[in-house]
Design a protein around this motif. Sequence first.
Motif, PDB file in Angstrom:
ATOM      1  N   ALA A 729     -29.227  -5.674   8.323  1.00  0.00           N
ATOM      2  CA  ALA A 729     -28.649  -5.572   6.986  1.00  0.00           C
ATOM      3  C   ALA A 729     -27.758  -4.335   6.855  1.00  0.00           C
ATOM      4  O   ALA A 729     -27.079  -4.149   5.852  1.00  0.00           O
ATOM      5  CB  ALA A 729     -29.764  -5.520   5.935  1.00  0.00           C
ATOM      6  N   ILE A 730     -27.798  -3.475   7.878  1.00  0.00           N
ATOM      7  CA  ILE A 730     -27.019  -2.231   7.810  1.00  0.00           C
ATOM      8  C   ILE A 730     -25.726  -2.420   8.568  1.00  0.00           C
ATOM      9  O   ILE A 730     -25.726  -2.820   9.729  1.00  0.00           O
ATOM     10  CB  ILE A 730     -27.825  -1.058   8.406  1.00  0.00           C
ATOM     11  N   GLN A 731     -24.648  -2.128   7.898  1.00  0.00           N
ATOM     12  CA  GLN A 731     -23.353  -2.239   8.565  1.00  0.00           C
ATOM     13  C   GLN A 731     -22.829  -0.834   8.881  1.00  0.00           C
ATOM     14  O   GLN A 731     -22.994   0.077   8.070  1.00  0.00           O
ATOM     15  CB  GLN A 731     -22.347  -2.939   7.657  1.00  0.00           C
ATOM     16  N   ILE A 732     -22.220  -0.712  10.071  1.00  0.00           N
ATOM     17  CA  ILE A 732     -21.592   0.567  10.386  1.00  0.00           C
ATOM     18  C   ILE A 732     -20.112   0.317  10.528  1.00  0.00           C
ATOM     19  O   ILE A 732     -19.665  -0.386  11.435  1.00  0.00           O
ATOM     20  CB  ILE A 732     -22.209   1.182  11.654  1.00  0.00           C
ATOM     21  N   ARG A 733     -19.373   0.855   9.566  1.00  0.00           N
ATOM     22  CA  ARG A 733     -17.937   0.579   9.510  1.00  0.00           C
ATOM     23  C   ARG A 733     -17.196   1.843   9.126  1.00  0.00           C
ATOM     24  O   ARG A 733     -17.639   2.592   8.249  1.00  0.00           O
ATOM     25  CB  ARG A 733     -17.649  -0.466   8.415  1.00  0.00           C
ATOM     26  N   GLY A 734     -16.060   2.060   9.768  1.00  0.00           N
ATOM     27  CA  GLY A 734     -15.193   3.171   9.380  1.00  0.00           C
ATOM     28  C   GLY A 734     -15.923   4.505   9.375  1.00  0.00           C
ATOM     29  O   GLY A 734     -15.675   5.358   8.521  1.00  0.00           O
ATOM     30  N   GLY A 735     -16.849   4.666  10.283  1.00  0.00           N
ATOM     31  CA  GLY A 735     -17.565   5.930  10.361  1.00  0.00           C
ATOM     32  C   GLY A 735     -18.593   6.102   9.248  1.00  0.00           C
ATOM     33  O   GLY A 735     -19.050   7.210   8.969  1.00  0.00           O
ATOM     34  N   MET A 736     -18.942   5.004   8.593  1.00  0.00           N
ATOM     35  CA  MET A 736     -19.935   5.051   7.508  1.00  0.00           C
ATOM     36  C   MET A 736     -21.025   4.022   7.806  1.00  0.00           C
ATOM     37  O   MET A 736     -20.786   3.026   8.461  1.00  0.00           O
ATOM     38  CB  MET A 736     -19.304   4.636   6.166  1.00  0.00           C
ATOM     39  N   ALA A 737     -22.201   4.288   7.242  1.00  0.00           N
ATOM     40  CA  ALA A 737     -23.255   3.286   7.280  1.00  0.00           C
ATOM     41  C   ALA A 737     -23.400   2.718   5.862  1.00  0.00           C
ATOM     42  O   ALA A 737     -23.458   3.472   4.900  1.00  0.00           O
ATOM     43  CB  ALA A 737     -24.568   3.913   7.733  1.00  0.00           C
ATOM     44  N   VAL A 738     -23.394   1.412   5.779  1.00  0.00           N
ATOM     45  CA  VAL A 738     -23.453   0.764   4.468  1.00  0.00           C
ATOM     46  C   VAL A 738     -24.760  -0.010   4.376  1.00  0.00           C
ATOM     47  O   VAL A 738     -25.038  -0.880   5.202  1.00  0.00           O
ATOM     48  CB  VAL A 738     -22.248  -0.194   4.280  1.00  0.00           C
ATOM     49  N   ILE A 739     -25.561   0.361   3.394  1.00  0.00           N
ATOM     50  CA  ILE A 739     -26.856  -0.282   3.205  1.00  0.00           C
ATOM     51  C   ILE A 739     -26.948  -0.732   1.760  1.00  0.00           C
ATOM     52  O   ILE A 739     -27.031   0.097   0.854  1.00  0.00           O
ATOM     53  CB  ILE A 739     -28.029   0.694   3.471  1.00  0.00           C
ATOM     54  N   ALA A 740     -26.875  -2.011   1.584  1.00  0.00           N
ATOM     55  CA  ALA A 740     -27.040  -2.596   0.262  1.00  0.00           C
ATOM     56  C   ALA A 740     -26.292  -1.799  -0.806  1.00  0.00           C
ATOM     57  O   ALA A 740     -26.880  -1.292  -1.768  1.00  0.00           O
ATOM     58  CB  ALA A 740     -28.535  -2.691  -0.097  1.00  0.00           C
ATOM     59  N   GLY A 741     -25.020  -1.658  -0.595  1.00  0.00           N
ATOM     60  CA  GLY A 741     -24.198  -1.004  -1.605  1.00  0.00           C
ATOM     61  C   GLY A 741     -24.183   0.506  -1.522  1.00  0.00           C
ATOM     62  O   GLY A 741     -23.338   1.164  -2.105  1.00  0.00           O
ATOM     63  N   GLN A 742     -25.102   1.076  -0.749  1.00  0.00           N
ATOM     64  CA  GLN A 742     -25.116   2.526  -0.602  1.00  0.00           C
ATOM     65  C   GLN A 742     -24.323   2.912   0.646  1.00  0.00           C
ATOM     66  O   GLN A 742     -24.436   2.263   1.678  1.00  0.00           O
ATOM     67  CB  GLN A 742     -26.557   3.001  -0.454  1.00  0.00           C
ATOM     68  N   VAL A 743     -23.532   3.962   0.543  1.00  0.00           N
ATOM     69  CA  VAL A 743     -22.684   4.358   1.669  1.00  0.00           C
ATOM     70  C   VAL A 743     -23.094   5.737   2.160  1.00  0.00           C
ATOM     71  O   VAL A 743     -23.175   6.685   1.374  1.00  0.00           O
ATOM     72  CB  VAL A 743     -21.191   4.367   1.258  1.00  0.00           C
ATOM     73  N   LEU A 744     -23.375   5.832   3.439  1.00  0.00           N
ATOM     74  CA  LEU A 744     -23.739   7.124   4.049  1.00  0.00           C
ATOM     75  C   LEU A 744     -22.654   7.538   5.044  1.00  0.00           C
ATOM     76  O   LEU A 744     -22.250   6.740   5.880  1.00  0.00           O
ATOM     77  CB  LEU A 744     -25.075   7.024   4.797  1.00  0.00           C
ATOM     78  N   THR A 745     -22.225   8.775   4.926  1.00  0.00           N
ATOM     79  CA  THR A 745     -21.313   9.288   5.957  1.00  0.00           C
ATOM     80  C   THR A 745     -22.139   9.598   7.200  1.00  0.00           C
ATOM     81  O   THR A 745     -23.372   9.657   7.141  1.00  0.00           O
ATOM     82  CB  THR A 745     -20.614  10.579   5.495  1.00  0.00           C
ATOM     83  N   LEU A 746     -21.434   9.870   8.311  1.00  0.00           N
ATOM     84  CA  LEU A 746     -22.180  10.224   9.522  1.00  0.00           C
ATOM     85  C   LEU A 746     -22.916  11.550   9.339  1.00  0.00           C
ATOM     86  O   LEU A 746     -23.974  11.759   9.917  1.00  0.00           O
ATOM     87  CB  LEU A 746     -21.238  10.281  10.733  1.00  0.00           C
ATOM     88  N   ALA A 747     -22.354  12.422   8.511  1.00  0.00           N
ATOM     89  CA  ALA A 747     -23.066  13.669   8.219  1.00  0.00           C
ATOM     90  C   ALA A 747     -24.367  13.371   7.475  1.00  0.00           C
ATOM     91  O   ALA A 747     -25.407  13.994   7.744  1.00  0.00           O
ATOM     92  CB  ALA A 747     -22.181  14.608   7.399  1.00  0.00           C
ATOM     93  N   ASP A 748     -24.326  12.387   6.562  1.00  0.00           N
ATOM     94  CA  ASP A 748     -25.559  11.976   5.865  1.00  0.00           C
ATOM     95  C   ASP A 748     -26.548  11.380   6.860  1.00  0.00           C
ATOM     96  O   ASP A 748     -27.752  11.642   6.795  1.00  0.00           O
ATOM     97  CB  ASP A 748     -25.260  10.913   4.799  1.00  0.00           C
ATOM     98  N   VAL A 749     -26.004  10.575   7.776  1.00  0.00           N
ATOM     99  CA  VAL A 749     -26.859   9.931   8.779  1.00  0.00           C
ATOM    100  C   VAL A 749     -27.582  11.009   9.599  1.00  0.00           C
ATOM    101  O   VAL A 749     -28.774  10.893   9.895  1.00  0.00           O
ATOM    102  CB  VAL A 749     -26.019   9.006   9.692  1.00  0.00           C
ATOM    103  N   TYR A 750     -26.831  12.059   9.927  1.00  0.00           N
ATOM    104  CA  TYR A 750     -27.439  13.162  10.684  1.00  0.00           C
ATOM    105  C   TYR A 750     -28.655  13.693   9.925  1.00  0.00           C
ATOM    106  O   TYR A 750     -29.717  13.921  10.509  1.00  0.00           O
ATOM    107  CB  TYR A 750     -26.404  14.275  10.888  1.00  0.00           C
ATOM    108  N   GLN A 751     -28.503  13.879   8.621  1.00  0.00           N
ATOM    109  CA  GLN A 751     -29.613  14.416   7.816  1.00  0.00           C
ATOM    110  C   GLN A 751     -30.812  13.478   7.830  1.00  0.00           C
ATOM    111  O   GLN A 751     -31.962  13.931   7.889  1.00  0.00           O
ATOM    112  CB  GLN A 751     -29.150  14.676   6.366  1.00  0.00           C
ATOM    113  N   VAL A 752     -30.533  12.194   7.805  1.00  0.00           N
ATOM    114  CA  VAL A 752     -31.641  11.224   7.844  1.00  0.00           C
ATOM    115  C   VAL A 752     -32.391  11.347   9.179  1.00  0.00           C
ATOM    116  O   VAL A 752     -33.625  11.368   9.210  1.00  0.00           O
ATOM    117  CB  VAL A 752     -31.107   9.783   7.647  1.00  0.00           C
TER     118      VAL A 752
END
Lengths: 936, 330
Positions: A729-752
Amino acid sequence: MMEIIVNGQPYQLDEKPGEMLADLLRYRLGLTGTKVGCNESECGACTVLLDGSPVLSCSYPAVKASGHNITTIEGLAEKKTIPDQVVKLHPLQEAFIAKGAVQCGFCIPGQIMTSYGLLLANPNPGDHDIREALKDTLCRCAGYSAISEAIMDAGAVMRGEGHITRRAVPESSLARNSVGRLADRPEAVAKVTGKAKFSDDIHFDGMLIGRAKRTYTPHAFVRSIDLSDARKIPGIRAILTAADLKHAHNHGLVVNDWPILIGIDERVRYVGDAVAIVAADSKESADEAIAAIRVVYDEQPVIDNPVLARQPGVTQLHETGNLLKHIKVRKGDVEVGFASSDLVIEHTFHTAMTDHAFIEPECSIARVNEEGRMEVYVGSQIPYSDRKQVAAAIGFSEDRVRIIGMLIGGGFGGKEDIMGQIHAALLASETGHPVKILFDRHESLLVHPKRHATQIHVKIGAKWDGRLVAVQTELYGDTGAYASLGEKVMTRATTHSIGPYESDHARADCYAMYTNNPPAGAFRGFGVTQSAFAIESLMDMLAKELGVDPIELRRKNALHVGSVTGTGQVLKDSVGLLECIEKVETELRSRVEGDPFAPRPCPDDPARVRAWGFSTAFKNTGLGGGAPDEAGADVELYEDGTLQVRTSSAELGQGLCTVLRLIVAEEMEIAAEKVDVLLSDTDLTPDGGPTTASRQTYVSGNAGLHAAREFKEAIRSVLAEKFDCEPEAIQIRGGMAVIAGQVLTLADVYQVFKEVQREPRIRTLYRAPETKPLGQGGDMHFAFSFAAQAAEVEVDTRTGEVKVLEIIAATDVGAAINPLGLAVQVEGGAVMGLGNALTEAFLTRGGKVITDRMARYRIPSITHTPEVTSFIVEHPVASGPFGAKGVGEIVSIPTTPAITNAIFNATGYRVDHLPVDQELVARHIHASKFVKPADQ
Amino acid sequence: MDSVVAARNPGDGVGPDARPVEKCRLITSTDPMTAWKQYYLPQTLSEAIQTINSCNPSCLIISGGTDLLLELTQRHRPAVENLIDVSRVIEMSAIEERDGRLFIGAAVPLKHVAANPLVNKHAQALAESTGQIGGPQVRAVGTLGGNVGHALPAGDGAISLLALDAWATITSPQGTRHVPLLDLYTGPGVSSLIPGQEIIVNFDIPVHQAGTGSAFSRVMRPQGVALPVINMAAWITVDKAIIQQASIAVGPAGPIPRRAQGLEKFLTGKTFGSSVLAEGQRILLEEVKFRSSPLRATAEYRDHLAGVLLERVLTSAWHRAVDTSYARVS
């Protein structure tokens, strides 16, 4: 006391006896941007400006610069005070990057300073002025055309008349977001500003200078070694001989047959063998000690050619005999083939030994670090192999040795074998001090493995319509004193000796022989350079005999999808040979009215005759032949959302950094600038395998691609856990992760990742498709690259002098990942092929090296550089990253036969010995005037 | 197995426990052998002579040093105590016309010789040859004095000077002498200059008269050492389409550069044309015996090229001479 102004900064320094300006700049002032390539006024790498005029700092006495203004590469960019690191590049530096003129980078400071001197004297130079000014500033990657364009643009900017434009190179027809687009090298700015570090640019306190005592005798037994005088030399810290070796005695890439040091009563096999190594406080002391070591040799008869080495009764140089390997290719039955042929022709060809002549000579620095581990800083094409061999020699476990790969100032296959790495490590281990072993050009020419000299007999049987029926070849390869990669090289020579053609019957036999010449090993083309010259020459001879057009003859027989090669491999995809032939032919016929292969007088001087010549080639990508071909790669995410990709493969000018960056950026859908590349460190990067066999884009590129893919999976799985959803259900596009309408940058992903205590990185091991050993049929290689080239030569019929005017090249690379890098690689490869045809011969007599200085071994300069028109053909290979396959070697292979075929077309003289001897051309043209045979 | 290194304190591992004592004696480096100890850059001739006197006898005189310094650093020559670099001597740095002769300072860098208007006017052969020696960086430092002092049988600059009938001024603590160029040569790579004593100050050649022209040409091999397979220079005077005087120098044709006097004599009084050229080529080969050098050229190839070069330099010199003689008429 001397006063010298360097880059506007005054210095007061003591005079040092014997010191050259380059040494003062590099070792006393730490301005290591100025490079020393040959130390004999031949290569121009050390060029600096003295009161605005280019001089060679390697042979300019430092004291003579007293009272003068010196400008080095470090003085060119404008420094901005805040922040300190940011500089405004000089227009020349900017233009060199924009034109893709920077490859390995070692000669670049010298190129830029020579160019700067030209522009100061002549702000608006023409092509002729540039060629004159840069005549003796050599670039072995041969980015000369791009350098010329850079000077033109920079000149315009400096005159206030223009701006710097990107080099006009088409993007890939398969371009995506990043791959296939024009991109700067990640390391380009460091290379144009002089900040890029090659091995000799680093310094450690207390560092000693190491040197090896070479035998200078090609075949002998060592009877005694007297160190007593050498020990008396002031400043000597250690002298080691074979008696001091406590661990491995030999090294070797494939066969462990190369002695680290030759001991008493042991056999010397070539002039570059080492009998002792010293470490001293200074180079002068080390030199003196080497000279003071007395060795008594029991000289033996020298075996100086492979045919002699195979004669019965001659001395066997190794326990296994003189035959390193008999390599066989068998397909059908050539006797049946010849019997059913309408025409059979045959000829024997000879090729000379040649040297890589990378501008950066070999340098290794070894030091025992604070943890008692051995660190070796070296520009190496195979860091993990260095680690294994160094560890065995000093008796360490491999994990206690770290190879730290420095930038490589040109390799071309010549930096795969151990040179100073083991000696430096032994001396560092012995003394406890860091030890540097820097070869001078003389030692480099003497010691490192060369391109194999070969004798190749080719016999072709054909039908009247030009269809090949049978091809038989017999090759002798001079692998010299030690195996190095000789067996592999000659295997490639053999399997490619049939050419990129279909023939029902093929037979090839190759004898790779040990001799007392310098070892032969890997060199761009890996044996195929030699066998392509032979088969492509005979193809032209066949065309003449049959009375058919040489292009037509090749088209009729060219490999295509579905063809079966000489080794029994069915080609499944990515065979762009016919399109390469067609591209070159169309361009050629559009330029020349009538037969391009007919001689034409030069318009201004009828005694000079021009003609075109044609050739095709193919070259495997990757190791093949059943060898596991693997590369590891890491991808790691950083706090700021940037990524790093890591593998141990080497950047030696071919553009691996750029290729890996573009591939990972593509897969992660982020800007290329957000991907950093780290290579060649055995502690920090996983094993990428050897940087050889045109395998980096395909194998290491695939490793980077797979690592990026797996990292995306890792992101999905971590985010799925955190957000409690399915990974799909998670899409990774344009350097972002998209989860059900929520958008995470790669910097956010790092924090996760940090939150859930997962390391934001992945390590992957990519395994290339399995291959079969020679003789078993099936896929011997997972991909081949193809090329066709036409060369136009001009022969001065009075003197026999040959000039190459133009080259038209078409190269099937699968897909062009890095088109800007590819453009200069095609041009540089063609120039290297030109050198192989016209200028280069590494000469020995009775095993002794004649061409032991750069002044005696000439490589092409900007004055030799023809205009190159390049077509990139893209027949993607399904298993390659975005369809790509190898590039590095194929671009150089067809050039030599295209040139020699052109010489035949211009003069009727068939070149069957390389390099071309202009005297023999003249003798052919003026046969009646010459009575005696040429005694050469 | 690797305890020796592991146990050592990194960075100061020169203590007696670090390695067997007999294997290495630690002596502080005081006086390592270097290519030279003292480097002198005299600014005037008298300073140069003084330096020679004070250094006597262990000194070596160099000019640009582009060849000699390499011989020193590559240890083809023993290291020297004192190097006297005369490339900055003011009296050796001018190119000027005086008393009907053109004086070319022996210390003028080759690139300035090649570009100098007086040289291009009076001595085209010299401009052509000095413009081809080495590459631009070498020409910025190398000098004509060095090219002659090195005494190679086919030095490009020397061959042109020889055809131009150059004389050289030599000075030393013992005095000054003015000699024809060829007197400086004794053998391949050996000059008659007294080592460590004599300095070539300058060369002088007759200035260009109307109706004179000169030219230089050479053939190289693309492989191996950048020495010419053969080089040649011609200087001729033409009046009313007749060669009044001819001077031809060629190398390498023996241990030292040489003039082809038989050919010069033959050409005098002739009008340049294909039959004169053909006969001239024959005479040249009769008097000059080229030899074979391994890996470079056979004697036969040199014979052949001598004919090619003779045509080239004579054609070029003839056109230059005739152009200027027309200029005089008009």
